[in-house]
Design an enzyme around this catalytic site. Sequence first.
Site, PDB file in Angstrom:
ATOM      1  NE  ARG A  80      35.965  34.803  40.016  1.00 40.92           N
ATOM      2  CZ  ARG A  80      35.319  33.826  40.178  1.00 40.92           C
ATOM      3  NH1 ARG A  80      35.178  33.071  41.463  1.00 40.92           N
ATOM      4  NH2 ARG A  80      35.214  32.908  39.282  1.00 40.92           N
ATOM      5  CB  VAL A  81      41.712  37.486  46.930  1.00 37.16           C
ATOM      6  CG1 VAL A  81      42.730  38.317  47.847  1.00 37.16           C
ATOM      7  CG2 VAL A  81      40.560  37.014  47.405  1.00 37.16           C
TER       8      VAL A  81
END
Length: 506
Positions: free
Chosen positions: A365-366
């Site tokens: 999700r980064v």
Amino acid sequence: MKFKADEIASVIQKEIEQFETHIDVREVGRVIEVGDGIAQVYGLSGVMSGEMLEFANGVQGLAFNLEENSVGVIILGDYLGIQEGDEVRTTGRLLQVPVGDAVLGRVLDPLGNPIDGKGPVASTEFRFVESNAPGVADRQPVRESLQTGIKAIDAMTPIGRGQRELIIGDRKTGKTAIGIDTIINQKGTGVKCFYVAVGQKDSTVAGLIETLRQNGAMDYTTIIVAGASSAAALQYIAPYAGTAMAEYFMYKGEHALIIYDDLSKQAAAYRQISLLMRRPPGREAYPGDVFYCHSRLLERSAKLSSELGGGSLTSLPIVETLEGEVSAYIPTNVISITDGQIYLQPDLFFRGQRPAMNAGISVSRVGGSAQIPAMKQVAGGLRLDLAAFRELEAFAQLGTDLDAATQAQLDRGYTMNQLLIQGICKPLDVIDQIFVLYGGTKGFLDKVPLKLVSTWESEFIPWLHENKQNVWDELKEVRKLNPELNAKIEGALNDFNAVFRKNHGL
């Protein structure tokens, strides 16, 4: 016999100066029930939650349940020597472990006691096992990459310093191997590594320590062991103890990495303790606060703000699934807390695709903000290409005739899959990865037979360092692809392909 008045006066003077009016006041209770690693104690009305208690035989306990008439204590050691009616004393302190450089290179139990036969831990500093996670204002976004050395992960699910990336899959699918490779790849980067083994076989942990030692990784690594034969209480607190040791470096402005192997066994230990304490069970018999048990652990991993020194703690929690059941209670809990997951699929593993990462379900999700720009440029569409290849492969199995473009796409997919296969304990430098993936994604391996793809890679990297080190150095310095650098990389790949074809008679 003569007495000297001045000597007597000086002794009395000294005694008066050293006299302390402080009285050592401790509460003392009695064991009313003991068994299965827990004890019920009566008479400790002023005890704190999480306070350390001492039994008559020297074994320590932790105040876990504060009830109306008694205290539920989890025993951190051998409970067989404790009898009903034994005395229990409060200590007035919370559980803490030694921290600092002295713990690096050591194998410890969850209480910070050495179990590697190398003598006591010479540390003067301690940290509480339970501490608050950094607040929102104390953090900054994750932008600095933490390289695992594994092509598939660094290209498709990049991990940044301060991130929490879950490694999830069935047993024996290579989850621990990813953690170990990541530790080995931190050599020379200044990242301090911590590996927490919960509920593992002692023989497995011993083999793992030997692997790290052979690769020179034990110098900057601490192993915290709560093996399969350890008490449930020790298995429960082991991840918190490891986090406390790793946090020390984060708050000093340094970088640390911690691997929890694995949190499903810690949850099972917590369930065991809670059921013995008669806490009400919830879904799958886990207590209602098992989510909090993991969230307060994983929230302690962060990239601190510049005002606090900019240190980071990156965590790779491992969760084991049964028959690929990702929607079970513990996996869904941990997935919702972490910043992405690497899902390892058994059928890919048995097919020889290692790491057996499912590119469709795995996500970071980064995202690309944790990648160096050159890797982002090379591997930007790789996940989508592989996902499309999987669909195409399933379609092709129906036996229909394929047109040339579809066949070429299938062949490229098989080549890329082969290129992403990587052996254990063989992490690759990120610049080497970029060169290899550039060759794969831009079609330089299209004419290389599938069985020779791994040979191509193993011969290309030494050739690159020997003949084109200046191009490698330039990419390492610039960290971004531009038309001029692209031309140099393609020139290097063409030169090597000519040598490779000649050597292998292609």
